[in-house]
Design an enzyme around this catalytic site. Structure first.
Site, mmCIF file in Angstrom:
data_model
loop_
_atom_site.group_PDB
_atom_site.id
_atom_site.type_symbol
_atom_site.label_atom_id
_atom_site.label_comp_id
_atom_site.label_asym_id
_atom_site.label_seq_id
_atom_site.Cartn_x
_atom_site.Cartn_y
_atom_site.Cartn_z
ATOM 1 N N HIS A 1 -0.730 -3.556 7.039
ATOM 2 C CA HIS A 1 -1.160 -4.509 6.016
ATOM 3 C C HIS A 1 -2.343 -5.337 6.519
ATOM 4 O O HIS A 1 -3.382 -5.456 5.858
ATOM 5 C CB HIS A 1 0.017 -5.416 5.657
ATOM 6 N N GLU A 2 -2.201 -5.900 7.714
ATOM 7 C CA GLU A 2 -3.252 -6.761 8.250
ATOM 8 C C GLU A 2 -4.490 -5.958 8.639
ATOM 9 O O GLU A 2 -5.621 -6.447 8.540
ATOM 10 C CB GLU A 2 -2.734 -7.548 9.456
ATOM 11 N N HIS B 1 -6.644 -5.524 5.704
ATOM 12 C CA HIS B 1 -7.467 -6.728 5.539
ATOM 13 C C HIS B 1 -8.671 -6.700 6.480
ATOM 14 O O HIS B 1 -9.785 -7.072 6.095
ATOM 15 C CB HIS B 1 -6.635 -7.982 5.829
#
Length: 234
Positions: A134-135, A138
């Site tokens: 997820h990160e 980003h």
């Protein structure tokens, strides 16, 4: 930010030094009260805070061990690392840091700091893989588009993509892990909800209705953009 509480502009400064803990709450009595449902929210919070403080070193060591394993062997983590490298960025153990966190967040991303993994909430390797992926989405988006951290539409777009591509909204994860038993559009519902909850944490967004509106405004283009993958990985 969803439960991951992540955004390109997150404040990820190292936590301040811990105050002396009150061990009064770290007892079997408090644990049993919590199990029986008779403990107050204040007692539960104090118990959890004391537990995290007493176990911070072992929690961080386990998190770091799992992080290093994922960098070495996880296909999705290895792929995203390579794609970030190709854009001129670097994501590795040196800037993916395990720390104890307050609240319910699981991790976060900041272009200057790197990635935060919440060691006191991420104990299983599979969950940690989802959070790291997820990160790292980003991070990829930040490198690719130079996102404006203050633009809620940019924030909504990267949250949609991170929830969509990390695997955290796949059906079996929702069915067994979150108790979401819906078959129709469960994946899209999960992605929308997580993105809206993350946008809602922005100070300029005042209500869930406003967060939903922002997510809907970018949904079509961002949900259909699976780069750097050819298709949704999980």
């Amino acid at each position: 930010m969803s439960n991951n509480a992540s955004s390109p502009s997150a404040n990820l400064s190292p936590p301040p030094s811990e105050p002396p803990i009150d061990k009064t709450f770290y007892t079997w009595t408090t644990l049993f009260k919590a199990m029986l449902g008779t403990a107050t929210q204040s007692e539960i919070k104090s118990y959890n805070d004391a537990y995290d403080t007493l176990h911070i070193e072992s929690q961080c060591r386990r998190c770091e061990s799992n992080r290093d394993w994922l960098f070495a062997y996880s296909p999705i983590i290895r792929f995203l690392r390579k794609e970030c490298d190709a854009l001129g960025g670097y994501i590795g153990p040196e800037n993916v840091r395990c720390r104890n966190c307050t609240g319910k967040q699981r991790g976060g991303f900041d272009p200057q700091y790197g990635i935060l993994l919440c060691a006191n909430t991420e104990m299983k390797r599979g969950r940690l893989e989802e959070t790291m992926a997820h990160e790292m989405v980003h991070a990829y988006d930040s490198l690719r588009w130079k996102f404006d951290g203050g633009d809620v539409r940019h924030a909504a777009c990267t949250e949609i993509r991170a929830s969509m591509l990390s695997g955290e909204c796949r059906f079996m994860r929702q069915f067994w892990g979150e108790g979401n038993y819906r078959f129709v559009k469960a994946f899209q519902t999960c992605v929308r909800n997580r993105a809206a909850l993350s946008v809602l944490k922005r100070p300029q967004v005042k209500s869930r209705a406003e967060a939903d509106k922002v997510v809907n405004s970018v949904w079509e283009s961002c949900f259909n953009d699976t780069r750097p993958f050819d298709e949704i990985y999980k």
